[in-house]
Motif scaffolding. Sequence first.
Motif, mmCIF file in Angstrom:
data_model
loop_
_atom_site.group_PDB
_atom_site.id
_atom_site.type_symbol
_atom_site.label_atom_id
_atom_site.label_comp_id
_atom_site.label_asym_id
_atom_site.label_seq_id
_atom_site.Cartn_x
_atom_site.Cartn_y
_atom_site.Cartn_z
ATOM 1 N N LEU A 1 8.482 -7.898 -15.141
ATOM 2 C CA LEU A 1 7.355 -7.547 -14.288
ATOM 3 C C LEU A 1 7.730 -6.472 -13.267
ATOM 4 C CD1 LEU A 1 4.475 -7.925 -13.375
ATOM 5 C CD2 LEU A 1 5.173 -9.966 -12.101
ATOM 6 N N LEU A 2 8.922 -6.548 -12.695
ATOM 7 C CA LEU A 2 9.343 -5.531 -11.729
ATOM 8 C C LEU A 2 9.364 -4.142 -12.374
ATOM 9 C CD1 LEU A 2 12.268 -7.358 -9.860
ATOM 10 C CD2 LEU A 2 9.969 -6.885 -8.975
ATOM 11 N N GLU A 3 9.898 -4.070 -13.582
ATOM 12 C CA GLU A 3 9.933 -2.768 -14.252
ATOM 13 C C GLU A 3 8.536 -2.282 -14.608
ATOM 14 O OE1 GLU A 3 13.297 -1.273 -16.496
ATOM 15 O OE2 GLU A 3 13.634 -3.356 -17.116
ATOM 16 N N GLY B 1 -4.764 -4.397 -10.187
ATOM 17 C CA GLY B 1 -3.407 -4.174 -10.655
ATOM 18 C C GLY B 1 -2.356 -4.984 -9.935
ATOM 19 N N ASP B 2 -2.699 -5.561 -8.767
ATOM 20 C CA ASP B 2 -1.749 -6.437 -8.080
ATOM 21 C C ASP B 2 -1.502 -7.685 -8.913
ATOM 22 O OD1 ASP B 2 -1.574 -4.687 -5.973
ATOM 23 O OD2 ASP B 2 -2.854 -5.850 -4.621
ATOM 24 N N HIS B 3 -0.290 -8.227 -8.789
ATOM 25 C CA HIS B 3 0.073 -9.422 -9.546
ATOM 26 C C HIS B 3 0.253 -10.612 -8.606
ATOM 27 C CE1 HIS B 3 0.553 -6.747 -12.904
ATOM 28 N NE2 HIS B 3 0.941 -7.722 -13.698
ATOM 29 N N THR C 1 5.261 -3.713 -2.577
ATOM 30 C CA THR C 1 5.418 -4.860 -1.680
ATOM 31 C C THR C 1 5.557 -6.133 -2.499
ATOM 32 O OG1 THR C 1 4.069 -3.817 0.050
ATOM 33 C CG2 THR C 1 4.384 -6.207 0.190
ATOM 34 N N ILE C 2 6.530 -6.969 -2.113
ATOM 35 C CA ILE C 2 6.643 -8.323 -2.654
ATOM 36 C C ILE C 2 6.432 -9.289 -1.494
ATOM 37 C CG2 ILE C 2 8.147 -10.034 -3.730
ATOM 38 C CD1 ILE C 2 9.583 -7.749 -5.142
ATOM 39 N N ILE C 3 5.493 -10.203 -1.676
ATOM 40 C CA ILE C 3 5.213 -11.222 -0.661
ATOM 41 C C ILE C 3 5.530 -12.570 -1.286
ATOM 42 C CG2 ILE C 3 3.494 -12.240 0.876
ATOM 43 C CD1 ILE C 3 1.933 -9.586 0.668
ATOM 44 N N TRP D 1 1.044 -4.891 -5.065
ATOM 45 C CA TRP D 1 1.707 -6.084 -4.552
ATOM 46 C C TRP D 1 2.145 -6.996 -5.698
ATOM 47 C CZ3 TRP D 1 -1.947 -8.397 -0.201
ATOM 48 C CH2 TRP D 1 -1.982 -7.514 0.898
ATOM 49 N N LEU D 2 3.228 -7.690 -5.429
ATOM 50 C CA LEU D 2 3.601 -8.877 -6.213
ATOM 51 C C LEU D 2 3.620 -10.039 -5.233
ATOM 52 C CD1 LEU D 2 4.710 -10.632 -8.483
ATOM 53 C CD2 LEU D 2 6.991 -9.657 -8.059
ATOM 54 N N VAL D 3 2.664 -10.949 -5.373
ATOM 55 C CA VAL D 3 2.568 -12.118 -4.500
ATOM 56 C C VAL D 3 3.067 -13.330 -5.277
ATOM 57 C CG1 VAL D 3 1.033 -13.617 -3.173
ATOM 58 C CG2 VAL D 3 0.627 -11.146 -3.215
#
Length: 514
Positions: A344-346, A448-450, A352-354, A421-423
């Motif tokens: 997922l990061l790639e 598109g945020d996850h 931002t990661i929360i 974002w990745l929450v």
Amino acid sequence: MDLSLVVCAYDMARELPRTIQTLSPHHQRDMGDLSYEIVVLDNGSPEPVNAAALQAIAPNLRVVRIENAAASPAAALNAAVADTTGRLVGLFIDGARMVSPGMLALAIQAHQADPNRVIGSLGFHLGPDVQMRSVLNGYTRQVEDDLLAEIPWQRDGYTLFQKSVLAGSSSQGWFGPIEESNGLFLDRALWQKLGGFDERYASPGGGLVNLEFWQRAVDLSGGQPWILLGEGTFHQIHGGAATNGTQDDRIAMAAEHRRIFGKPLARVSYTPRYIGSLSAELARRFTPEPMGPPRQAHMVFGRPFKVALPSDALSAIQAGTLRTRYRGRRLAKNPFDLVLYLQLLERLRPRTIIEVGTSEGGSALWLRDQCRTLGIDCRILTMDITPPEDAIDGVEIFSVDASDPVRTFPHAAIAEAPHPWLVIEDSAHTFEATVAVLAYFDPLLAPGDHLVVEDGVVADLPEPPYRRYEDGPNRAVRNFLLARHADYRIERDLCDYFGHNVTWCPNGWLVRNG
């Protein structure tokens, strides 16, 4: 005529053509020069059955329509059977059930071996769960159409087994008793001795008439019915009174039976005679599993929450997960999800990661290092009710209460964080906390945020301490998706990267739609 099939239908314009295709001479195998007819009983459908369209599929078909039909098809079925000529009678009281390719030939073999016994077949439901539950959790006609489009059932009807589960009436599998049969065959003389279906049943769809008929037929067979191995019927969702009805509907049907007979319907018991063959795959797939931990959320969007790993493997992996540390801090991430987060990061390259729920900060530190390795310029906000006291370079740490985001979350820091974002919701694993976190971030997420909801696996872990979570994460995900189904989708390729929901976040890898 060697065989007469009677297929009862009411308002099944979508489902009936598929059923007839699976019963057609083109689809059924090993019939040789045996002759059979298909009688479709249109029990007063609002839009009459299209006879010409069905005859184009199966030329050996005719339609009998009942105008002003009763809600129960019992009397109409009896009349339809009386109007047929086959020595062997096949009954499909529910015309929404597709049929495996060898059923007719195998039924004829059983009849030739001993015509004094009723012949039953197991029932299956299309979809990932019995439809009494699946329709309450996002399983729709469109989901089913998409499911059927994934397999070549028109060419090989046995592929239907790949997309089905045991029906409730056949829940004990190939070698357990079935409570009814929706692909049922019997000699005409046996049918006449039984007197057909009991016409006192007046409920829509006949209520429990098919179950009661199966019991009488088994009794008249000396308690030794034929059971077809490796064949079955596959129920399509159609809003039927029993399978797709409500619990109140089923209670009313049971009450009707008690009024007729003065007692509840007893469970059928018999010593079966088996005919047919059973592959190792079918034997394994439809052998009832031992009872697992109780769960409250079974599926959403037609996808079960169950993790496709045996409980002993889950327990062993969880034990290792809880011991896992990273750079001296508790990480507590299983090997599957570590890989999934890297994928997922790639893919996302978040700005931002929360992270809600950080413990000692090991996972935040790991995420920071992975982002740096991948060259991702990412701001990381991590929070917990008891966060680590020492600072972590490149990570912003906050003390919060996940069950009360409005009062405790760092609103300013979150508001100024750049997208995408990745929450990650990994807080208390309770229904209430997960619901609160989802509700808080829902209006803030951009297309598109996850959003990842962790630890739905607690519903699958067999150890008693996990019962205190009451399937909280999965329940929250299910309710959230059912309420916001147009705004989110499940990232199936992540959930199923190692197999169906082989992740500690079953159905919990979500993306905000554009």
